[in-house]
Write an enzyme that holds these catalytic residues in place. Structure first.
Site, short mmCIF file in Angstrom:
data_model
loop_
_atom_site.label_atom_id
_atom_site.label_comp_id
_atom_site.label_asym_id
_atom_site.label_seq_id
_atom_site.Cartn_x
_atom_site.Cartn_y
_atom_site.Cartn_z
N ARG A 169 -13.76 34.75 22.63
CA ARG A 169 -14.75 33.68 22.45
C ARG A 169 -14.78 33.23 21.01
O ARG A 169 -15.71 33.51 20.26
CB ARG A 169 -16.11 34.18 22.92
CG ARG A 169 -16.10 34.50 24.39
CD ARG A 169 -17.46 34.79 24.91
NE ARG A 169 -17.77 33.89 26.01
CZ ARG A 169 -18.88 34.00 26.74
NH1 ARG A 169 -19.77 34.92 26.46
NH2 ARG A 169 -19.10 33.19 27.73
N SER A 205 -17.32 30.64 30.37
CA SER A 205 -18.37 29.70 29.99
C SER A 205 -18.44 28.55 30.97
O SER A 205 -19.52 28.13 31.39
CB SER A 205 -18.12 29.15 28.58
OG SER A 205 -18.33 30.16 27.65
N TYR A 247 -22.14 37.80 23.03
CA TYR A 247 -22.82 38.78 23.87
C TYR A 247 -23.88 39.52 23.07
O TYR A 247 -23.84 39.55 21.84
CB TYR A 247 -21.82 39.80 24.42
CG TYR A 247 -20.98 39.25 25.52
CD1 TYR A 247 -21.51 39.07 26.80
CD2 TYR A 247 -19.66 38.91 25.29
CE1 TYR A 247 -20.73 38.55 27.82
CE2 TYR A 247 -18.87 38.39 26.30
CZ TYR A 247 -19.41 38.21 27.57
OH TYR A 247 -18.66 37.71 28.56
N GLN A 298 -12.67 27.59 22.94
CA GLN A 298 -13.76 27.13 23.81
C GLN A 298 -13.29 26.39 25.03
O GLN A 298 -13.79 26.56 26.12
CB GLN A 298 -14.66 26.19 23.02
CG GLN A 298 -15.79 26.86 22.32
CD GLN A 298 -16.62 25.83 21.58
OE1 GLN A 298 -17.21 24.96 22.18
NE2 GLN A 298 -16.63 25.93 20.26
#
Lengths: 550, 476
Positions: free
Chosen positions: A133, A144, A239, A138
């Protein structure tokens, strides 16, 4: 190079059936542009509303023979991990040719046997959930893209079973209060859920152990719930980490208080590589009003709620607990489209058909590859921590930023602007304080000075009046000038120039008597200079102001 | 003294005069109030003119025992002065506004000194007491400092004398001595009867003149916006002091308005440059060791140059463009060329705006006036606070002749002399193009890491020439 796309769901599968597909007509076009040939198993896109004809239109071939489709492929695109094909009586890991590349979700931590089998078959497996991540990745971050959809759907599933409006209403019959939605964990899914619930008119609040997401929650109009115990739970990579027992105690107390109030709880807490943390206990469910809903988005990893049963709707004490694991799959078209795009971006990163390379110097490819060249390459070597200790606050926002970028289409307002405004307002109030003190000091000193100098009472009285006028005028001046727009500061200077030419009055007062005496002559000169000021100041101001136009 | 305290029965003329002055005072306040926005500004200026005419007419009609001969001289002086002022105002170029403002300040100072002397030499019907002498002394002191200080500021702004700060050894001590000496002279001056103390007044005037010269001479060119607004403030205080001296409330009110106006402007400028107001008042601050305590980290790296062709291409592909003008634009008189560029870009649908730093240029609001002169609509000219949040979404930031106001070291390098100064965060944009005459540092003499940033491109040209080339290329 040939890419194969296969059916993800079989009629014989246990429910819920996978509805998504790894390539859509849209993504096929882009894969073709990268130089790939694509063959699609017949019926692969049916559940996602993509009939075979659309694939053909986009330039793919429909594979007549499902087995050959596997065997001929250099790259296999998957959604779910490799599995047994009951209809072909074989496992996918054996159906693909040795040395082929497989892209899809894989969960190497959970599927160690499968990992070993893939290694033995000399496959290159790229696990989509292992894409690091980082901001560059992205666009390839399938977790995601899917979590965003799942968060949206979670709210709709709750709304579907909720016995009231989300938005508050005043009807002729009476008032309906708005629903209160609590989202635990403001990652991608959590923020999407918050946005959706807000859109439906609910009161939204959220809890997250990472202080950095506060701004994102608040930017969506949500309330950020806080415990009194201080500890930042940023575990890196978007996270949260596990928290200390003392913190958890405070957190649970907060949840128990919230349980009595809220109508809908959506839990999204996940810790990578571990079972989902239990945080919504049976007694919290029992504290909730009958008819309330819990959507446990972590059901697949064991659930955040104690009463959750994966893929089932449990009614406990009148509270409905949803444990769906296929939330993203319930929007099959969009979920497939976004997943397909994630794959296209990753394949582009790997060089397309022409420059194809499994490049271990590429942080993204290295991170996601779990087997390669007969080796298990999972877990990847630790990369330098994304969150240096020196600047935790700033970096933490960056770490969580990819999450927000996907989840919240509404841009998070830049804080730079806000700070400026705040500073300006502060400046305004700070301005008058020193002025007050300075004028007070002048007053006192002048008074003392004059009284010791032996000025008579009447003179002193007279002076006091003038001083009052002076001080009041200063305050009026400050108030008025403060509202002048900075764009007009130059005209302000020239107009004040002009009106300070009022000293002409002083000259005129002394213009009496014989002009051959020095005093009237000096006064005459003063009048001359002061009028230059008046004429010049006003006119130049006029010139300038005429230039300003919209 | 025209209105002596012994007269308790006010005549009709006195009432008229007082009323006229009250109205004039209100009009002056409304005048400043009008400047709150561009829409009301012109009306505000009108109020000021009306107020001034009213005050002068009231003075002429009801003033005092003017004889016909003095009256004609008076009207003559008014006419000549007004004519000179009007001609100056019409001739001045907008780029020369700072000089114009400075020279007008000096006239106020000079007039105050002259009025002070007149009041001392011709005390009117009644004699003057110690308190009034103190007021005269104060009026002349501030007036003289304003006068010579403004002259030096004018010469520096015109470039007639070097913009470099004049730093004599022990200058703070010299200032202190001169100030104390002037202060000390008030005692004999106030106590001596008649005009016997004239030498003291003259001596003090000379000292104050030197003090004014020296204070402003010690300040560097880049700090001129603060100096000019400070002198603006002084010119107000000197008028107020004259008001005390003459027992004239209109002068007190007006002086206080102007004084506080200048003081606020100075404070805004000081904040914008991250300097303390006290260091400005005591002068020479521009050369002091800055609060950061060092010269800033040396900037390492290479500047990447760009060409007009490349920039044209980039501007063609941009959706959001922000132009940051600085003193370089004023110096090269490039504002008209800049406006042409903006017209072209806006016609193409590019959202083009200006970002104005509070101390860009040599005068508060200087850039706004120059852009207005070039017919740039004021609604695309933004303040720093309004636009600083928009840089990350900007495709091209075009810095025209600005340096220190876009220096990221102000935020990142706590050894930098400008550390803490609010700056335009241009480096957050996707592309920054800096149009600059040379490779040198800005007025603060600080290296600018922006210039070597990977997203920055340098265009070393005169602002006007470069801008015109660019416009020609874009039109082609």
């Amino acid at each position: 190079m040939r890419i194969a796309v296969v059916r993800e769901a079989l009629a014989t599968d246990p429910l819920p059936l996978e509805t998504r597909v790894a390539a859509t007509p849209d993504s096929i076009k882009r894969l073709k542009a990268l130089g790939f040939e694509i063959s699609v198993e017949s019926g692969a896109g049916e559940a996602a509303n993509f009939p075979d004809s659309l694939y053909v239109e986009a330039g793919a071939t429909i594979a007549a023979d499902a087995r050959a489709n596997y065997a001929d492929a250099d790259v296999l695109l998957k959604v779910r991990p490799l599995r047994q094909r009951e209809d072909l009586d074989a496992h996918e890991v054996d159906l693909v040719r040795s040395g082929a590349t497989v892209l899809g979700f894989f969960y190497p931590g959970r599927n160690t046997d499968l990992l070993e089998r893939a290694r033995a078959r000399n496959l290159t497996v790229i696990a989509m959930e292992c894409v690091p991540r980082i901001s560059r990745a992205q666009k390839m971050d399938a977790l995601s893209s899917q979590a965003n959809i799942a968060g949206y759907r979670a709210v709709l599933e709750a709304a579907n079973r909720f016995g009231s409006f989300f938005t508050g209403q005043m009807t002729a019959a009476g008032k309906v209060p708005p629903a209160k939605v609590l989202v635990i964990g403001a990652g991608v899914a959590g923020l999407a859920a918050l946005g959706t619930a807000k859109g439906l008119g609910a009161i939204i609040r959220s809890f997250d152990t990472r202080a950095a997401v506060r701004e994102q929650i608040e930017s969506m109009g949500g309330e950020f719930l806080e415990v009194t115990y201080k500890e930042d739970g940023d575990g890196g990579g978007g996270y949260a980490k596990e928290m200390s027992p003392a913190f958890l105690e405070a957190e649970y107390a907060l949840f128990r208080a919230q349980a009595k109030e809220v109508d809908i709880v959506i839990t999204t807490a996940l810790i990578p590589g571990k079972p989902a943390p239990k945080l919504w206990f049976k007694d919290m469910v029992e504290l909730m009003k009958p008819g309330s809903i819990v959507v446990d988005m972590a059901a697949e990893s064991g659930g955040n709620c104690e009463v959750t049963v994966a893929n089932e709707v449990v009614v406990h004490n009148g509270v409905i607990v949803l444990g769906f694991t296929d939330l993203a799959g319930r929007l099959p078209t969009t979920a497939s489209n976004l997943y397909g795009q994630n794959l296209v971006h990753l394949l582009t990163d790997m060089g397309g058909a022409k420059g194809w390379k499994v490049d271990f110097d590429d942080e993204v490819v290295r991170g996601a590859t779990v087997t390669h060249d007969g080796q298990i390459t999972w877990p990847p070597p630790a990369r330098p921590a994304a969150v240096p200790a020196a600047a935790p606050a700033a970096k933490a926002v960056v770490a969580a930023a990819p999450v927000a970028a996907v989840a919240a289409p509404a841009p998070v307002k830049s804080s730079g602007h806000g700070h400026g405004k705040v500073a300006r307002e502060h400046l305004g109030s700070a301005r008058t304080a020193p002025l007050t003190w300075v004028s007070m000091a002048i007053l006192v000193v002048a008074y003392l000075g004059l009284s010791t100098a032996g000025t008579d009472v009447q003179g002193l009285h007279h002076f006091a009046q003038q001083l009052t006028i002076f001080v009041l005028s200063c305050f009026v001046g400050v108030q008025v000038i403060w509202s002048v727009t900075p764009a007009l500061h130059t005209p302000l200077m020239s107009v004040t120039n002009a009106i300070s030419g009022i000293i002409v009055v002083g000259g005129m007062l002394h213009m009496h008597g014989d002009l051959s005496k020095p005093a009237p002559l000096l006064a005459l000169l003063a009048v001359l200079f002061a009028t230059i000021n008046i004429g010049g100041g006003f006119l130049v101001t006029r010139r300038m102001l005429r230039m300003f136009h919209k | 003294m025209p209105t002596s305290p012994e007269v308790f029965l006010p005549n009709a003329m006195d009432v008229f005069k007082t009323l006229a002055w009250v109205i004039a005072g209100v009009l002056f306040i409304s005048s400043l109030r009008g400047l709150a926005s561009q829409e009301t500004a012109r009306r505000g200026n009108g109020y000021g003119i009306v107020g001034m005419v009213l005050a002068i007419v009231a003075m002429l009609v009801a003033g005092s025992d003017h004889e016909v001969s003095t009256l004609s001289f008076l009207i003559g002086a008014l006419a000549i002065g007004a004519t000179i002022g009007v001609v100056m105002a019409q001739r001045v170029a907008m780029t020369a506004m700072p000089e114009m403002v400075a020279v007008l300040h000096s006239f106020v100072g000079l007039a105050a000194v002259l009025v002070g002397y007149a009041a001392y030499l011709e005390p009117g019907h009644a004699g003057i007491d110690a308190a009034e002498r103190v007021e005269i002394w104060l009026d002349v002191l501030i007036g003289a400092i304003t006068f010579t200080g403004s002259i030096v500021a004018f010469l520096k702004l015109r470039g007639s004398v070097s913009g470099k700060p004049l730093l004599l050894p022990g200058r703070h001590l010299a200032n202190l001595l001169m100030f104390t000496a002037s202060l000390g002279m008030v005692v004999p001056f106030a106590t001596m009867a008649g005009t016997e103390a004239l030498p003291f007044l003259l001596g003090m005037t000379v000292l104050a003149c030197i003090l004014g010269l020296h204070l402003v001479a010690a300040i560097g060119g880049a700090d001129m916006p603060v100096v000019v607004s400070m002198l603006n403030s002084y010119s107000g205080w000197t008028a107020a002091a004259a008001g005390f001296m003459l027992n004239n409330n209109l002068l007190i009110i007006t002086g206080a308005l102007v004084g506080s106006s200048g003081a606020i402007l100075s404070t805004i400028m000081c904040r914008a440059m991250n300097r303390s107001i006290w260091s400005v008042i005591f002068g020479g601050f521009g050369a002091d060791v800055p609060a950061g305590g060092g010269n800033g980290a040396k900037v390492e790296g290479d500047m990447t140059e760009t060409t007009i062709d490349e920039l044209t291409e980039e501007l063609r592909n941009a959706k959001e463009v922000i132009i940051v003008p600085g003193f370089g634009m004023a110096a090269a008189r490039a504002q008209h060329a800049v406006r042409q560029l903006v017209d072209i870009l806006r016609k193409r649908g590019v959202n083009t705006r200006f970002a104005i730093h509070p101390v860009a240029g040599r005068l508060p609001g200087h850039m706004n006036v120059l852009l207005a002169e070039a017919s740039v609509p004021y609604d695309i000219v933004m303040e720093m606070d309004e636009i600083n949040g928009d840089f990350p979404n900007t495709d091209v930031v075009f810095v025209v002749g600005a340096n220190d106001i876009v220096n990221p070291a102000a935020q990142t390098d706590n050894t930098s002399p400008i550390y803490g100064m609010p700056v335009l965060e241009v480096w957050k944009a996707k592309r920054v193009v800096v149009l600059k005459r040379s490779r040198g540092a800005g007025y603060a003499g600080v290296d600018n890491p922006l210039f070597v940033s990977p997203t920055t491109r340098m265009l070393f040209k005169d602002a006007k020439a470069g801008m015109e080339e660019l416009v020609a290329k874009l039109m082609a």
